[in-house]
Structures are given as C-alpha cells and as structure tokens.
Design an enzyme around this catalytic site. Structure first.
Site, PDB file in Angstrom:
ATOM      1  N   ASP A  23     -86.414  45.631  45.755  1.00 56.16           N
ATOM      2  CA  ASP A  23     -86.999  45.346  44.434  1.00 56.16           C
ATOM      3  C   ASP A  23     -86.079  45.645  43.257  1.00 56.16           C
ATOM      4  O   ASP A  23     -86.522  45.631  42.114  1.00 56.16           O
ATOM      5  CB  ASP A  23     -88.310  46.119  44.269  1.00 56.16           C
ATOM      6  CG  ASP A  23     -88.096  47.618  44.196  1.00 56.16           C
ATOM      7  OD1 ASP A  23     -87.171  48.118  44.854  1.00 56.16           O
ATOM      8  OD2 ASP A  23     -88.851  48.289  43.476  1.00 56.16           O
ATOM      9  N   GLU A  24     -84.819  45.901  43.528  1.00 59.70           N
ATOM     10  CA  GLU A  24     -83.912  46.273  42.438  1.00 59.70           C
ATOM     11  C   GLU A  24     -82.560  45.603  42.611  1.00 59.70           C
ATOM     12  O   GLU A  24     -82.034  45.550  43.723  1.00 59.70           O
ATOM     13  CB  GLU A  24     -83.654  47.779  42.507  1.00 59.70           C
ATOM     14  CG  GLU A  24     -84.287  48.595  41.431  1.00 59.70           C
ATOM     15  CD  GLU A  24     -83.828  50.034  41.534  1.00 59.70           C
ATOM     16  OE1 GLU A  24     -82.770  50.342  40.984  1.00 59.70           O
ATOM     17  OE2 GLU A  24     -84.524  50.825  42.199  1.00 59.70           O
TER      18      GLU A  24
HETATM   19 MG    MG Z   1     -89.286  48.835  41.316  1.00 58.54          MG
END
Ligand code: MG
Length: 365
Positions: free
Chosen positions: A107-108
């Site tokens: 998610d990054e």
């Molecule tokens: Mg995140």
C-alpha cells in the site's frame, strides 16, 4: 558551477488499506470499526480502520488488547490475495505516470515524476482521482523534492490527504517534530538522543555532526543531514536490468574511431546515468561494431571491480576499439556500447566467476 536538478518525488500511501478493502467488498461495514489481523490467541492487529483507531486500536497491537478497547469492532482475518489484487491495480496506475516506482509494501510507494511537465501536485491530484475512480480506495499523497520529505508529507493529512512540502518550508516543518519521526531513529536511538539533549529534529539539524558522529557513529553524520531535510536517495524500482546498452546506425557510414567517439561518449553517459539512477555498477563493458558488409564484432572487457562513470566507460571503449584494430578507411555502419554483470560493489566483488581482467572477442556474421 555545480548544478543539481531539483527532483519531484511523490510518496503515495493507501489509507487504512486492509480495512478499506474489506469495506469496499462489504458496504454493510460502513461506519463500523474494522480491525484486520491474526484472530488466534497470539494474534496482532495488522491494520485498523479510522473508526477503530478512535478506540486506540492500531497496527501491531495484540488482538486481545484491541478486543478490550473496542468490543463492538468487526474483527477479520486478512485476505492477502484480494489485497494483492487491488494493490496491483493501484500500482499499474502509478506506473502509467512513471517508470520510477519503488514499492515499500502493498500500500505504499515512491514515485519519481521529475521528468513530467505537470507539477507534482497536479500529478498527485490526478493519481488520487484515478485510484478512487478505478478501485474505490483513497490514497494519501506527499509531494516534495526528496523521499524523506515526501513520506513525511503523505502522513500529514491522512486520510485522503494531499500535502506538498516546498523546499524552503522543509526546515521549519521538520524542526518541531520529535526525533523519532526521523527515518532510521528507532526507540533505542531516540532514547540515546534524548539522553544527549536532542529531543526535536530542529535540535538535531543544528547539532555538531562530529558530536553526533561520536554518539551514533557514521549514522550520526547522516542524521544531521536528514534533520536538515537533505536526502539524496533515488527512487529505485525493484528488479534490475541484466544489461544496459545503446547503439546507433549511421545514416552514412563512418570511417574512423574519431568519428565514432562522440557517439560512444553519449552512450557512455546514458549508461552511466542508468547505473547511477539505480545505484549500481557494472563489471563488463562491451563495444559493438558493424561494418558495411554487415560483419559484426563485439569486444568485452571485464574490469576487476564495478565501474560506472562515463569517463571509465569511455576509456574502456577506447581501448576495446584499439584492439578491434579498425583498419583505416574501413566503413562502419553501426557502433554500440553496453554493460552487463551489473550489481552493487559488494555483489560484484563476490562474483568468483568473473575472473578479472578479461578481454573477449566475439565475431559473427
Ligand atoms: Mg497505508
């Protein structure tokens, strides 16, 4: 004059990713605290929705504690297959904006968008919109001229944030933050810094780097730079090229190394930039020449250690050209330069298969 091109780096961080995916797949969960993690007796929280965070539930918290703090929460086992699927969709949006995407987790990611004519802020805004339209997820974005500040920025206005830290604001934004907010400062380093009287990043920024070096070793000097908002790290995509090369076919045949050299120099510069961008070196350099009759020869040289400066590459190319023994007046239609055996200096050192120095000639029709 030293000229350093200013970069534009984005840090993109999906908001409460796992719980957000659960919410996406089951809209009935809307408004409920959602906690994703190990549900066994020793489980810990992997990720909590913002509703759950309001109860003091956060990642890495033991599940038993989370259940006490938030009894009305919905507790779910992670579904990594589904998270990966959405992550892939989001990353394909990122990659449509830049080849330089460095994932940090599902998610990054960091993106280097320096090459765009649009501003970092405009790009971040478009990416946020595309992620929302195509996946239903929200992502917080930080924009800055380096990784350190971009990451700090994405965290400043979560969820669904968009923050730009301008170069001239960086010091003022960093100064009041506690030392733990600095990359690489874990709890024990933070304690040592506090014991030595440094509590804020601003205090570190004005610290004597020798004193900090004595306190923390090499790491200390680096820390002063970070505290000043200085960070030269490149955005480096995973996976690396096996080789990098460039060649050109001339409109009109050329007849000497002198005519080829300017082309080879520009190849050397491009290859060097490609290696530098990924912080890699190469041990083997190959020169390729194709003659008018399409006979093609390549000559390779394997250096004792990794090289990457344009000067080094060009010097090796020149030596290889000498050994190719170009006859005066021999018509050439193509020259090329390439490198392979690419890696970090440590990796290249540990390659016993590359006995050096080696010179190889291949000739083919
Ligand atoms: Mg995140």
């Amino acid at each position: 004059m030293a000229w350093v091109m200013s970069r534009t780096i984005l840090h993109l961080d999906l908001d409460a990713f796992y719980p957000s995916v659960e919410l996406l797949d089951d809209p009935r969960l809307a408004g409920t605290p959602v906690i994703v993690g190990g549900l066994g007796s020793r489980g810990v929280v992997a990720s909590a929705s913002y509703e759950a965070r309001a109860f003091g539930v956060h990642s890495a918290l033991p599940m038993a504690v989370a259940r006490r703090r938030c009894p009305e929460g919905i507790y779910l086992q992670p579904r990594f297959e589904r998270y990966r699927e959405l992550s892939r969709q989001v990353f394909s949006i990122y990659r449509s904006w830049s080849e330089l995407v460095e994932p940090l987790s599902l998610d990054e990611a960091y993106l280097d968008v320096s090459h765009h004519t649009a501003s970092g802020l405009q790009i971040a805004r478009r990416i946020k919109q595309q992620v929302r339209e195509r996946t239903g997820l929200t992502v917080s974005a930080g924009v800055a001229h380096n990784k350190l500040l971009a990451k700090l920025a994405s965290d400043m206005d979560k969820p669904d944030g968009l923050t730009w830290i301008r170069e001239r604001e960086a010091a003022a934004i960093l100064a009041p933050l506690p030392v733990e907010r600095l990359r690489g400062v874990g709890p024990s380093t933070a304690q040592r810094l506090r014991d030595a009287g440094y509590t804020s990043i601003g205090e570190l920024a004005t610290a004597d780097s020798d004193a900090l070096g004595r306190l923390l070793g090499k790491h200390g000097t680096r820390m002063v730079e970070l505290a000043r908002g200085e960070d030269q790290r490149e955005v480096s995509p995973p996976g690396r090229p096996k080789s990098i090369s460039a060649e050109t076919t001339f409109d009109k045949d050329i007849y000497s190394w002198a005519e080829a050299a300017p082309h080879v120099r520009s190849f050397a510069e491009r290859i060097a930039a490609g290696l530098e961008r990924r912080d890699l070196f190469a041990r083997t350099v190959t020169l390729k020449v194709r003659f008018r009759d399409f006979r093609t020869i390549t000559r390779s040289y394997t250096a004792a250690e990794g090289v990457r400066s344009p000067e080094q590459l060009l010097a090796i190319a020149r030596e290889l050209a000498r050994r190719v023994g170009l006859r005066r007046g021999q018509a050439m239609r193509l020259v090329g330069l390439g490198v392979h055996n690419i890696g970090s200096p440590e990796e290249l050192q540990a390659r016993p298969d590359l006995r050096a120095p080696q010179l190889r000639l291949f000739e083919h029709d």
